[in-house]
Design a protein around this motif. Sequence first.
Motif, short mmCIF file in Angstrom:
data_model
loop_
_atom_site.label_atom_id
_atom_site.label_comp_id
_atom_site.label_asym_id
_atom_site.label_seq_id
_atom_site.Cartn_x
_atom_site.Cartn_y
_atom_site.Cartn_z
N LYS A 149 0.86 -1.17 0.00
CA LYS A 149 0.00 0.00 0.00
C LYS A 149 0.90 1.23 0.00
CE LYS A 149 -4.07 -1.96 0.55
NZ LYS A 149 -5.16 -1.76 -0.41
N PRO A 150 0.39 2.33 -0.50
CA PRO A 150 1.22 3.54 -0.43
C PRO A 150 1.64 3.84 1.00
CG PRO A 150 -0.65 3.88 -1.89
CD PRO A 150 -0.85 2.55 -1.24
N GLY A 151 0.79 3.48 1.97
CA GLY A 151 1.10 3.79 3.36
C GLY A 151 2.25 2.95 3.91
N ASN A 152 2.45 1.77 3.38
CA ASN A 152 3.53 0.92 3.93
C ASN A 152 4.62 0.62 2.91
OD1 ASN A 152 2.48 -0.95 2.19
ND2 ASN A 152 1.82 -2.43 3.74
N ALA A 153 4.50 1.22 1.73
CA ALA A 153 5.44 0.91 0.65
C ALA A 153 6.87 1.31 1.02
CB ALA A 153 5.00 1.60 -0.64
N ARG A 154 6.97 2.25 1.99
CA ARG A 154 8.33 2.66 2.35
C ARG A 154 9.08 1.54 3.09
NH1 ARG A 154 4.85 5.39 5.70
NH2 ARG A 154 5.28 5.36 7.97
N LEU A 155 8.36 0.48 3.46
CA LEU A 155 9.05 -0.66 4.06
C LEU A 155 9.91 -1.39 3.03
CD1 LEU A 155 6.46 -2.35 6.47
CD2 LEU A 155 8.52 -1.08 7.06
N LEU A 156 9.54 -1.26 1.76
CA LEU A 156 10.35 -1.91 0.74
C LEU A 156 11.76 -1.31 0.77
CD1 LEU A 156 7.83 -2.14 -2.23
CD2 LEU A 156 8.80 -4.05 -0.92
N GLY A 157 12.71 -2.13 1.02
CA GLY A 157 14.09 -1.65 1.10
C GLY A 157 14.54 -1.41 2.52
N ALA A 158 13.57 -1.33 3.46
CA ALA A 158 13.95 -1.04 4.84
C ALA A 158 14.83 -2.17 5.37
CB ALA A 158 12.70 -0.88 5.70
N ASP A 159 15.91 -1.80 6.00
CA ASP A 159 16.88 -2.79 6.46
C ASP A 159 16.54 -3.20 7.89
OD1 ASP A 159 19.01 -4.39 6.92
OD2 ASP A 159 20.47 -2.74 7.13
N LEU A 160 16.18 -4.48 8.05
CA LEU A 160 15.83 -4.96 9.38
C LEU A 160 17.06 -5.00 10.28
CD1 LEU A 160 13.46 -7.91 8.38
CD2 LEU A 160 12.81 -5.65 9.19
N ALA A 161 18.20 -5.11 9.67
CA ALA A 161 19.42 -5.16 10.47
C ALA A 161 19.69 -3.82 11.15
CB ALA A 161 20.60 -5.55 9.59
N ALA A 162 19.06 -2.75 10.64
CA ALA A 162 19.25 -1.44 11.24
C ALA A 162 18.44 -1.27 12.51
CB ALA A 162 18.86 -0.35 10.22
N VAL A 163 17.49 -2.15 12.69
CA VAL A 163 16.65 -2.07 13.89
C VAL A 163 17.44 -2.64 15.06
CG1 VAL A 163 14.49 -2.79 14.96
CG2 VAL A 163 14.57 -2.27 12.52
N ASN A 164 17.39 -1.91 16.17
CA ASN A 164 18.16 -2.28 17.34
C ASN A 164 18.03 -3.75 17.69
OD1 ASN A 164 19.77 -1.99 19.59
ND2 ASN A 164 17.99 -1.48 20.90
N SER A 165 19.14 -4.47 17.67
CA SER A 165 19.26 -5.88 18.08
C SER A 165 18.55 -6.86 17.18
CB SER A 165 18.79 -6.09 19.53
OG SER A 165 17.38 -6.13 19.60
N LEU A 166 17.70 -6.35 16.27
CA LEU A 166 16.96 -7.29 15.43
C LEU A 166 17.88 -7.99 14.45
CD1 LEU A 166 14.27 -8.52 14.67
CD2 LEU A 166 13.86 -6.57 13.12
N GLY A 167 18.88 -7.25 13.92
CA GLY A 167 19.80 -7.85 12.97
C GLY A 167 20.55 -9.01 13.60
N ARG A 168 20.97 -8.80 14.87
CA ARG A 168 21.71 -9.88 15.56
C ARG A 168 20.82 -11.10 15.76
NH1 ARG A 168 22.82 -6.97 19.40
NH2 ARG A 168 21.56 -7.87 21.06
N LYS A 169 19.56 -10.80 16.10
CA LYS A 169 18.63 -11.91 16.31
C LYS A 169 18.38 -12.65 15.01
CE LYS A 169 16.25 -9.67 20.16
NZ LYS A 169 15.05 -8.96 20.58
N LEU A 170 18.28 -11.89 13.91
CA LEU A 170 18.03 -12.56 12.63
C LEU A 170 19.25 -13.42 12.24
CD1 LEU A 170 16.27 -9.70 10.62
CD2 LEU A 170 15.23 -11.71 11.68
N ASP A 171 20.45 -12.90 12.57
CA ASP A 171 21.64 -13.72 12.33
C ASP A 171 21.56 -15.03 13.09
OD1 ASP A 171 22.74 -11.82 10.71
OD2 ASP A 171 23.99 -10.91 12.28
#
Lengths: 915, 328
Positions: A149-171
Amino acid sequence: MGSPLLVSIAFLVFAAVPALMYTTYTLNYHDQNTRIEEDANLITQDISTRIAEVKTVMASLTGLHYASSASGSQEMNLFAEQLREQVDFITGIGRYEYVTHKDREAFEERMGEQGLFNFKISDINIKGLSEERPESSSYYPISMLEPLKPGNARLLGADLAAVNSLGRKLDKISENNKPLLATFPERWPSGGDLVLFAPVYRGMAAPASAESRKVQSAGGFWISIDTEALLAGINQSINAFDVTARIHTAETTTMLYGRLGQEIEPTYLKSLYLRKVVDAEWNTGDSSMRFTFQQDVGFSKNALVYFFTALFGILAVTALFTIYIVARQTAIQQRINSQDALLKERAKAEKTLNTVQDAIIALDSDMRVVHINPAAARQFKLSPAEAVGLILDNYVKFRQVSDIYSAFNVELALENMGENAVDEFDVTPFDMDDPDFVLRLTLTSSVTPEGRVTGHVLVLRDISHERQLAKKLAYQANHDALTGCTNRHYFENTLSDLIDGLPESDKNHALCYLDLDQFKVINDTCGHVAGDQLLTDLTENIRLLTHEGDILSRLGGDEFGLLFLNVTEEEVKERSQRVYDFFQNYVFNYENKAFAVRASIGVVHIDQSCNNMKDVLASADMACYAAKDSGRNSLYVYSKTDDTIAERSAELGWLPRLRKAIEQDEFKLVVQAVASVEGLRKNNDYAVEHYEFLLRLQNEDGSISTPWQFIQAAERYDLMTEIDRWVIENAFKTVAALGDGPGSNCSFSINLSGQSAADPTLKSFIEEKLAQYEVDPTMIWFELTETAAISQFSVAVDLINSIKSLGSLVALDDFGSGLSSFGYLKNLPVDILKIDGQFVKEIAKNPIDREMVRAIHQVGMSMGIKTVAEFVEDQDIVDVLSEIGVHYAQGYHIGKPIPIEEAIALLPSEFQKAA
Amino acid sequence: MRNRFIGGVSSVLALCGVFSAPTLAQSSNKPTCLYVASYHVGYAWSDGVERGLKDRLAEQCNITEFYMDTKRKKSTENKVAAGQAAYELIQDTKPDVVITSDDNAAKYLIVPHLVDADVPVVFSGINWTVEEYGFPASNITGIVEIAPIKPMLMEGVLASKLPIDQAARAVYLGASTLSEIKNYNRVKSIAEKLEITVDRILAEDFDDWKEGYLLAQDYDMVVMGSNSGIAQFDADAATDWVLENTEKLSMTNHEWMMPFSAIGYTKVPEEHGEWAADSTIAILNGVRAVDIPLVTNRRWDTWINEPLLEAAEVNLNQSTLINAKKHK
């Protein structure tokens, strides 16, 4: 009273209520706790089901990734879209990729070629806006998003690793190949939602070793979940719980959702509730989602109903018990009060009994004296103190008045009373010689409701005087005070009894009716004392003539009745003749005057043909009347076939007929014309100026009766007053009906009888009816016969003056029929003289009659009185009357009595019109 | 006053396009949106875009339409004038958002007048790429129109049942126009990634086209380009012709070419209108246009022409046969 009440309250407070509360609470807690656990189980089952749905979606995504090359393609978008639509609480599905910094540019170019033209690996800043991602060793950019949706389209490309501690958890989950529960930052689209991450790898399946998984990592998929929506669709009982949802990891606990449940009713007992806590957990290994459900264990409605019902029950029992105790004590107190009152009443009653004049003896059930009042002690010559305890029969004996030869047994009489609690006897003491001394003994027994006799009361009242008085009254009721013989009341009762007994008896009787002749003369000449003396003397003499059993009664002033009982016709004849003979020789002497007293005697046989007492008396009256008619001092025996009796009977027969005629309006009026003699002479025609109303009686067979047939009977039975009033009212009604029509200029005359002449209320009646029918009084003449006027002269003068005061005229009818007419005429203020027809009908031939009429006319003229000649039957009579100067003529020559309608119709045309 | 002015400029605008203002009843309290269509009312594609737009946006916004009519008035002067007129309308009415459809609106309105302007712009229906227009810009977002060439070619390869070591050969049959040459190049570029070789036959007239169709039967599959620009093209005769002469699977990305093609993968115009509407709503709710990424359409319709499929003796996979729309 206070003690049992306190015990009840103490029992309630210290034992029953706490026990009840504890029992209720225990039972209720068990039930409620069980129910909550059951509800919680249902809820956790539902949650598990929903988590399973999420896991299934995730498995589908990863499965597709490994099974095809569609990952990242438009087919994957479509597939993700369809999966999301299957589960309503999934808010989004995404793909994130593992990109090293070395591959970043190529990756961004490749995404641009796939249609994301300005695709850049980015970071979402604290304002929620997309900005370029600074350089990093690796990235987890989102490469696919559904729904986009236009409202959430900015998530495309958003880097989850940039979110605090989430990148480490995803690793870490990539190394371990385990899913992760986490949340997006609040500033992100779908921020705050629960997010499930699952890693994927290059190749057709996840590598077996951690080292290989690290090398082959290809990012993964994520699913965002609306926790509230997830909980909204499950078992409704969740609404009763306080619900929290938290994500737990090794480092942090994040509160994801919280909601308070419905407050448990009743809230005023909330402090008593215990809290029940149930957990449901979704554990992924490194993270977990914990749902916690809490609820107060309150009271169910049933428990409350049970508690309050039992409480009210205890209260009710306590109240009833208290009421019983109070009522019982009240009853005891009342009984004590009643006994006190009874003792007082007893003392009062004894005091009263002692003052009563009646003798009163109270006995017990064994007939022993319990109490005797002073009057009784005097009566039976006993001492009250000594009498108590004595057996009554040994000291007091009676004889019953109705059976003076044997003793009256009180005990037997009491036994015979049966259910009657009271009985009365007239007795006399056994040793009393005075036969007039009588006591009224009233026996009363006291009987319990069960029928047991507890005692008796004897009340003895001296009724000697009362009995003597009653005897005297009975005598007076049946005897004549003057003569001492029986009176009319007794005579009629006896006669009636005799007639009633005739059907059962072969005996005949006779009634001899005596009416003294000229008794009035003695009364008038010697006074009433002489009359009374005569009646007394006569009674004694007649009594001497009677046989034993005959009954002599004085029926009225000078009338006697003598009943001959059980006699033959011969005996009747012989005895009545003896009475008659007595009167032929009887002389009453009073103050040197001698009166030969005679009687008219009527005799009636009383046999089976007699119906009732009145008929017999009427027959005797007729026989006596016949005896009087035959010259008085005679004896007449009643016979139905006798003419004299028949005439008398005929008069009697008119009585009901006339009554009926008055009541049912069966009389009728006709009119006879009265014309001017002068008018008759001049025109050889007549000019009617007046009509006389004449009475007729309409019989049922259609015939007409004239007054001479019934007037004698009407006068005898005093009906003329009523008949005259009927005539007056109907005459007025007839005159009023003429209105202004034909005949309204004539006058009318109405006849009044001698009885009406003596009626003092007649004037007001005439006045009332004149007003009622609006009749002009001057149009009315009232005719009074000469004999009626003279026989009641003074009242006749008053009546004439009264009528004249109303404006009407008065005519003296049949003038000349009396011998003293002229003498009375001088003092009678009449207006018209109607010359008796006996002088008129032969006037043309008889000169004496002519002169008589002339004389009457002249006297009338001298007094200013107009004259009317009756019985004018031809023209010759008219001519003579004209020559004499008589004013009016009436008779068949002028007109017969006819209905007024016919009379009006006969008027000449010029008279038919009212003036 | 404003409405009277709109009435005044509308007569001027009528020279180059068609303008319709919202009614007074519609203008109450809602934001205003200007929809600028490159073509005219009745043009199937832009009608579909407009339908999708209004279905979602009509309740949020008072929409004013302006039709540049550049399909029928093809001269460059007319297109420039229509773009100028649209711009003047924007200046006069100051809409809260401008929405455009198709390339000419982007080329003659957005690029010369609205790049980095104050008014937010949402475009739709730009073919294939935004590079030539310099997008994105700070006030511009939108959806790019791409034809579903890849799935179409993949379906063709599967249906051809060629030996696994033999590359497929396709031919592009279209009009001899610049636009068709561009289309051919895009197909060729994607086909190469799928290891498919694509030749081209571009016809000047109907006879050329018929002859080209006969020649195409020598390939494994035929990609039917547009017939727009082919002189004396007779649709009925073409239908008969292809039915008589079909031996190979033919396919197209143009819905209007389905009478002459066995399968079709066509774009859905409503998808563009709906995305433009959603973007407009987001902007009206405070989202900046630059924060809404440019996207491409992701939906397409699949068609089959059963007589031609039978003629080609091609067996498609079952899911395609079941789900595809049938051309009558």
